[in-house]
Design a protein around this motif. Structure first.
Motif, PDB file in Angstrom:
ATOM      1  N   MET A  17      -9.348  62.371  34.758  1.00  0.00           N
ATOM      2  CA  MET A  17      -9.578  63.754  35.099  1.00  0.00           C
ATOM      3  C   MET A  17      -8.369  64.569  34.630  1.00  0.00           C
ATOM      4  SD  MET A  17     -10.055  65.475  38.883  1.00  0.00           S
ATOM      5  CE  MET A  17     -10.219  63.891  39.587  1.00  0.00           C
ATOM      6  N   ARG A  18      -8.639  65.612  33.866  1.00  0.00           N
ATOM      7  CA  ARG A  18      -7.552  66.451  33.368  1.00  0.00           C
ATOM      8  C   ARG A  18      -7.065  67.403  34.452  1.00  0.00           C
ATOM      9  NH1 ARG A  18      -8.172  68.994  27.654  1.00  0.00           N
ATOM     10  NH2 ARG A  18      -9.472  70.437  28.767  1.00  0.00           N
ATOM     11  N   THR A  19      -5.795  67.748  34.353  1.00  0.00           N
ATOM     12  CA  THR A  19      -5.189  68.674  35.304  1.00  0.00           C
ATOM     13  C   THR A  19      -4.923  69.991  34.597  1.00  0.00           C
ATOM     14  OG1 THR A  19      -4.168  66.842  36.487  1.00  0.00           O
ATOM     15  CG2 THR A  19      -3.249  69.041  36.864  1.00  0.00           C
ATOM     16  N   GLY A  68      -9.133  68.473  37.604  1.00  0.00           N
ATOM     17  CA  GLY A  68     -10.560  68.492  37.306  1.00  0.00           C
ATOM     18  C   GLY A  68     -11.184  69.871  37.333  1.00  0.00           C
ATOM     19  N   LEU A  69     -10.470  70.876  36.863  1.00  0.00           N
ATOM     20  CA  LEU A  69     -10.979  72.250  36.905  1.00  0.00           C
ATOM     21  C   LEU A  69     -12.292  72.377  36.142  1.00  0.00           C
ATOM     22  CD1 LEU A  69     -10.526  75.308  37.541  1.00  0.00           C
ATOM     23  CD2 LEU A  69      -9.470  75.461  35.275  1.00  0.00           C
ATOM     24  N   LEU A 120     -14.349  75.343  34.677  1.00  0.00           N
ATOM     25  CA  LEU A 120     -14.063  76.748  34.386  1.00  0.00           C
ATOM     26  C   LEU A 120     -14.999  77.699  35.120  1.00  0.00           C
ATOM     27  CD1 LEU A 120     -13.066  76.628  30.618  1.00  0.00           C
ATOM     28  CD2 LEU A 120     -11.584  76.984  32.610  1.00  0.00           C
ATOM     29  N   ALA A 121     -16.167  77.224  35.527  1.00  0.00           N
ATOM     30  CA  ALA A 121     -17.074  78.057  36.314  1.00  0.00           C
ATOM     31  C   ALA A 121     -16.473  78.378  37.684  1.00  0.00           C
ATOM     32  CB  ALA A 121     -18.419  77.363  36.477  1.00  0.00           C
ATOM     33  N   ASP A 122     -15.522  77.559  38.145  1.00  0.00           N
ATOM     34  CA  ASP A 122     -14.863  77.777  39.437  1.00  0.00           C
ATOM     35  C   ASP A 122     -13.630  78.673  39.332  1.00  0.00           C
ATOM     36  OD1 ASP A 122     -16.703  76.202  40.770  1.00  0.00           O
ATOM     37  OD2 ASP A 122     -15.494  74.378  40.565  1.00  0.00           O
ATOM     38  N   LEU A 123     -13.287  79.110  38.132  1.00  0.00           N
ATOM     39  CA  LEU A 123     -12.094  79.942  37.955  1.00  0.00           C
ATOM     40  C   LEU A 123     -12.115  81.186  38.847  1.00  0.00           C
ATOM     41  CD1 LEU A 123      -9.432  80.177  36.453  1.00  0.00           C
ATOM     42  CD2 LEU A 123     -10.666  81.303  34.588  1.00  0.00           C
ATOM     43  N   PRO A 124     -13.233  81.920  38.952  1.00  0.00           N
ATOM     44  CA  PRO A 124     -13.239  83.092  39.841  1.00  0.00           C
ATOM     45  C   PRO A 124     -12.900  82.751  41.291  1.00  0.00           C
ATOM     46  CG  PRO A 124     -15.128  83.160  38.368  1.00  0.00           C
ATOM     47  CD  PRO A 124     -14.483  81.806  38.189  1.00  0.00           C
ATOM     48  N   LYS A 125     -13.286  81.569  41.745  1.00  0.00           N
ATOM     49  CA  LYS A 125     -12.979  81.146  43.119  1.00  0.00           C
ATOM     50  C   LYS A 125     -11.463  81.062  43.314  1.00  0.00           C
ATOM     51  CE  LYS A 125     -13.057  76.806  44.159  1.00  0.00           C
ATOM     52  NZ  LYS A 125     -13.379  75.415  44.373  1.00  0.00           N
ATOM     53  N   ILE A 154      -2.278  70.016  31.539  1.00  0.00           N
ATOM     54  CA  ILE A 154      -1.151  69.091  31.542  1.00  0.00           C
ATOM     55  C   ILE A 154      -1.618  67.837  30.819  1.00  0.00           C
ATOM     56  CG2 ILE A 154       0.312  67.636  32.985  1.00  0.00           C
ATOM     57  CD1 ILE A 154       0.039  69.813  35.169  1.00  0.00           C
ATOM     58  N   SER A 155      -0.840  67.388  29.886  1.00  0.00           N
ATOM     59  CA  SER A 155      -1.223  66.201  29.137  1.00  0.00           C
ATOM     60  C   SER A 155      -0.320  65.050  29.510  1.00  0.00           C
ATOM     61  CB  SER A 155      -1.112  66.467  27.638  1.00  0.00           C
ATOM     62  OG  SER A 155      -1.374  65.286  26.929  1.00  0.00           O
ATOM     63  N   ARG A 156      -0.953  63.957  29.854  1.00  0.00           N
ATOM     64  CA  ARG A 156      -0.199  62.742  30.171  1.00  0.00           C
ATOM     65  C   ARG A 156      -0.426  61.676  29.105  1.00  0.00           C
ATOM     66  NH1 ARG A 156      -2.174  64.824  35.099  1.00  0.00           N
ATOM     67  NH2 ARG A 156      -0.478  65.413  36.463  1.00  0.00           N
ATOM     68  N   GLY A 157      -1.181  62.054  28.064  1.00  0.00           N
ATOM     69  CA  GLY A 157      -1.428  61.120  26.976  1.00  0.00           C
ATOM     70  C   GLY A 157      -2.431  60.034  27.297  1.00  0.00           C
ATOM     71  N   THR A 158      -3.286  60.265  28.283  1.00  0.00           N
ATOM     72  CA  THR A 158      -4.234  59.246  28.718  1.00  0.00           C
ATOM     73  C   THR A 158      -5.578  59.399  28.000  1.00  0.00           C
ATOM     74  OG1 THR A 158      -5.154  60.582  30.493  1.00  0.00           O
ATOM     75  CG2 THR A 158      -3.186  59.264  31.022  1.00  0.00           C
ATOM     76  N   ASP A 159      -6.403  58.376  28.152  1.00  0.00           N
ATOM     77  CA  ASP A 159      -7.758  58.465  27.602  1.00  0.00           C
ATOM     78  C   ASP A 159      -8.539  59.600  28.264  1.00  0.00           C
ATOM     79  OD1 ASP A 159      -7.025  56.330  26.044  1.00  0.00           O
ATOM     80  OD2 ASP A 159      -8.411  54.891  26.957  1.00  0.00           O
ATOM     81  N   ASP A 160      -8.262  59.863  29.543  1.00  0.00           N
ATOM     82  CA  ASP A 160      -8.899  61.003  30.213  1.00  0.00           C
ATOM     83  C   ASP A 160      -8.559  62.299  29.498  1.00  0.00           C
ATOM     84  OD1 ASP A 160     -10.250  59.608  32.160  1.00  0.00           O
ATOM     85  OD2 ASP A 160      -8.753  59.953  33.726  1.00  0.00           O
ATOM     86  N   ASP A 161      -7.313  62.425  29.032  1.00  0.00           N
ATOM     87  CA  ASP A 161      -6.929  63.615  28.274  1.00  0.00           C
ATOM     88  C   ASP A 161      -7.743  63.706  26.991  1.00  0.00           C
ATOM     89  OD1 ASP A 161      -4.921  64.561  30.070  1.00  0.00           O
ATOM     90  OD2 ASP A 161      -3.518  63.095  29.251  1.00  0.00           O
ATOM     91  N   ALA A 162      -7.928  62.587  26.307  1.00  0.00           N
ATOM     92  CA  ALA A 162      -8.727  62.578  25.076  1.00  0.00           C
ATOM     93  C   ALA A 162     -10.163  62.997  25.373  1.00  0.00           C
ATOM     94  CB  ALA A 162      -8.698  61.193  24.436  1.00  0.00           C
ATOM     95  N   HIS A 163     -10.745  62.439  26.436  1.00  0.00           N
ATOM     96  CA  HIS A 163     -12.120  62.800  26.787  1.00  0.00           C
ATOM     97  C   HIS A 163     -12.219  64.265  27.212  1.00  0.00           C
ATOM     98  CE1 HIS A 163     -13.985  58.939  26.183  1.00  0.00           C
ATOM     99  NE2 HIS A 163     -12.978  58.365  26.832  1.00  0.00           N
ATOM    100  N   GLY A 164     -11.174  64.785  27.843  1.00  0.00           N
ATOM    101  CA  GLY A 164     -11.154  66.205  28.204  1.00  0.00           C
ATOM    102  C   GLY A 164     -11.140  67.097  26.976  1.00  0.00           C
ATOM    103  N   VAL A 165     -10.374  66.730  25.959  1.00  0.00           N
ATOM    104  CA  VAL A 165     -10.359  67.494  24.706  1.00  0.00           C
ATOM    105  C   VAL A 165     -11.740  67.438  24.061  1.00  0.00           C
ATOM    106  CG1 VAL A 165      -9.435  67.566  22.353  1.00  0.00           C
ATOM    107  CG2 VAL A 165      -7.884  67.259  24.291  1.00  0.00           C
ATOM    108  N   LEU A 166     -12.335  66.259  24.025  1.00  0.00           N
ATOM    109  CA  LEU A 166     -13.673  66.126  23.448  1.00  0.00           C
ATOM    110  C   LEU A 166     -14.667  67.012  24.200  1.00  0.00           C
ATOM    111  CD1 LEU A 166     -13.807  62.276  22.800  1.00  0.00           C
ATOM    112  CD2 LEU A 166     -13.425  64.094  21.117  1.00  0.00           C
TER     113      LEU A 166
END
Length: 155
Positions: free
Chosen positions: A1-3, A56-57, A59-64, A85-97
């Motif tokens: 989960m990306r932060t 795990g933001l 973006l639809a929750d941004l107004p909240k 925030i990037s920690r260099g994890t596979d989760d970060d890669a999947h978040g970019v995708l």
């Protein structure tokens, strides 16, 4: 989960005193919000910006999150830039995708002294997404060499 780091301008007009600003920060933290903020005396009198750390933001929750800031500071609030925030994890890669609206297989290998991440996308996604932009985003998120390829399997 990306932060995510969600920047929020909480005092565009400069109406908050230093004490009111600090009180707004206290109220946010009491509500369980992870906040990064400079002390009031280190900020300009207007356009004060704080950063919310949100795992795990969606973006639809941004107004909240902006509304939470407005309620806590008792002044209008505006969303600013959202970064991750990037920690260099596979989760970060999947978040970019996911940000590029594609899915792919991520394989991490160590070759000699070098870490290499290979990302495999469907042939259709590879044609649709600007590969150079995706490559740059993945390298920035993972801080290692990235190779992108297409899945040649049928279907």
């Amino acid at each position: 989960m990306r932060t995510a780091v969600v920047r929020v301008v909480v005092d565009r007009a400069g109406t908050l005193s230093a004490g009111e600003y600090e009180e707004g920060l206290r109220r946010l933290r009491e509500r369980g919000t992870d906040v990064v903020a400079s002390p009031a005396e280190r900020l300009p009198d207007r356009n004060r910006e704080i950063e919310l750390i949100v795992a795990g933001l969606d973006l639809a929750d941004l107004p909240k999150h902006v509304t939470l800031c407005a309620e806590s500071f008792r002044t209008p609030a505006e969303a600013g830039v959202v970064t991750y925030i990037s920690r260099g994890t596979d989760d970060d890669a999947h978040g970019v995708l996911a940000a590029f609206k594609v899915a792919g297989r991520v394989v991490r290998e160590v070759r000699g002294d070098e870490e290499v991440v290979t990302v495999t996308l469907s042939a259709a996604d590879l044609r649709r997404v600007p590969e150079s932009r995706l490559h740059t985003a993945l390298e920035a998120a993972l801080n290692c060499e990235v190779r992108i390829g297409g899945d040649r399997s049928p279907g």
